[in-house]
Design an enzyme around this catalytic site. Sequence first.
Site, PDB file in Angstrom:
ATOM      1  N   GLY A  45       0.908  -1.275   0.056  1.00  0.00           N
ATOM      2  CA  GLY A  45       0.003  -0.043   0.092  1.00  0.00           C
ATOM      3  C   GLY A  45       0.901   1.108  -0.090  1.00  0.00           C
ATOM      4  O   GLY A  45       1.893   1.248   0.297  1.00  0.00           O
ATOM      5  N   GLN A  50       3.320  10.071   1.003  1.00  0.00           N
ATOM      6  CA  GLN A  50       4.304   9.252   1.273  1.00  0.00           C
ATOM      7  C   GLN A  50       5.172   9.673   0.147  1.00  0.00           C
ATOM      8  O   GLN A  50       6.420   9.275   0.188  1.00  0.00           O
ATOM      9  CB  GLN A  50       3.926   7.754   1.433  1.00  0.00           C
ATOM     10  N   CYS A 100       5.737  -0.009   7.600  1.00  0.00           N
ATOM     11  CA  CYS A 100       5.255   1.293   6.696  1.00  0.00           C
ATOM     12  C   CYS A 100       6.623   1.597   5.733  1.00  0.00           C
ATOM     13  O   CYS A 100       7.859   1.570   6.233  1.00  0.00           O
ATOM     14  CB  CYS A 100       5.058   2.480   7.703  1.00  0.00           C
ATOM     15  N   LEU A 101       6.387   1.676   4.425  1.00  0.00           N
ATOM     16  CA  LEU A 101       7.430   2.331   3.668  1.00  0.00           C
ATOM     17  C   LEU A 101       7.936   3.409   4.122  1.00  0.00           C
ATOM     18  O   LEU A 101       9.212   3.748   3.755  1.00  0.00           O
ATOM     19  CB  LEU A 101       7.085   2.490   2.216  1.00  0.00           C
ATOM     20  N   HIS A 143      -4.460   1.152   7.615  1.00  0.00           N
ATOM     21  CA  HIS A 143      -3.189   1.783   7.575  1.00  0.00           C
ATOM     22  C   HIS A 143      -2.937   3.016   6.446  1.00  0.00           C
ATOM     23  O   HIS A 143      -2.418   3.959   6.893  1.00  0.00           O
ATOM     24  CB  HIS A 143      -1.989   0.621   7.377  1.00  0.00           C
ATOM     25  N   GLU A 144      -3.441   2.656   5.274  1.00  0.00           N
ATOM     26  CA  GLU A 144      -3.289   3.709   4.109  1.00  0.00           C
ATOM     27  C   GLU A 144      -4.193   4.691   4.465  1.00  0.00           C
ATOM     28  O   GLU A 144      -4.051   6.136   4.189  1.00  0.00           O
ATOM     29  CB  GLU A 144      -3.326   2.942   2.992  1.00  0.00           C
ATOM     30  N   HIS A 147      -2.880   7.282   6.845  1.00  0.00           N
ATOM     31  CA  HIS A 147      -2.017   8.219   6.348  1.00  0.00           C
ATOM     32  C   HIS A 147      -2.296   9.487   5.743  1.00  0.00           C
ATOM     33  O   HIS A 147      -1.823  10.541   5.820  1.00  0.00           O
ATOM     34  CB  HIS A 147      -1.069   7.577   5.061  1.00  0.00           C
TER      35      HIS A 147
HETATM   36 NI    NI Z   1       2.544   3.411   5.577  1.00  0.00          NI
END
Ligand code: NI
Length: 200
Positions: A45, A50, A100-101, A143-144, A147
């Site tokens: 995701g 991000q 998380c990225l 989660h997304e 953000h």
């Molecule tokens: Ni994330």
Amino acid sequence: MIYPLRYYGDPILRRRAREVTDFGPELEQLAADMLETMHAADGVGLAAPQIGFGVRLFVAQEVVPTDDDDDDAPQQRTEHVLVNPVITLREGQQLGRDGCLSIPGLFVDDMPRDHRVEVEYQDLAGVKHSLSAEGYFAHVLQHEHDHLEGILFLDRLPARRKALFMEEHRTELAEMQREAKAFLKQQGQEQPKPALAGRR
Ligand code: NI
């Protein structure tokens, strides 16, 4: 194109993203770039903030086994693009692995999340849809969506666990903050480019 990821410490990750109002080729390009960036980073995701766009858009990959009884059966991967998503229903509880990225290398194994969610969203043409998900994909959607509210997974830990997590990973988090700062400094020195509305 693959965008550089924004890391923990970058203020865009802490801002509430703005509603998307312009549906058109620029938005389509952004979504395509987000999918490319997500896959390149081996993520499931990715939310627009991000990669530096403060708009309400995220992409997510759903993996569906073609045969529930056979672990070796091929999996079907479906890519989702959600514009202006709103979680309209949350049900049940689950514990799952979160990462998380934007916080690379750090994971939590038993993150509390809602088991099932319903999400209303628009597609890239502005058409409204709703989506129901449970289990791991519901976890990813939460989660997304977080953000877009400026919320990171570590904020979802109960206070005491969050404090322990921050203490345990103090060095890594400080390094990410340094990287985020250096990136913004370098970007500020470049010529401003024509940018999609919402770019900051
Ligand atoms: Ni994330």
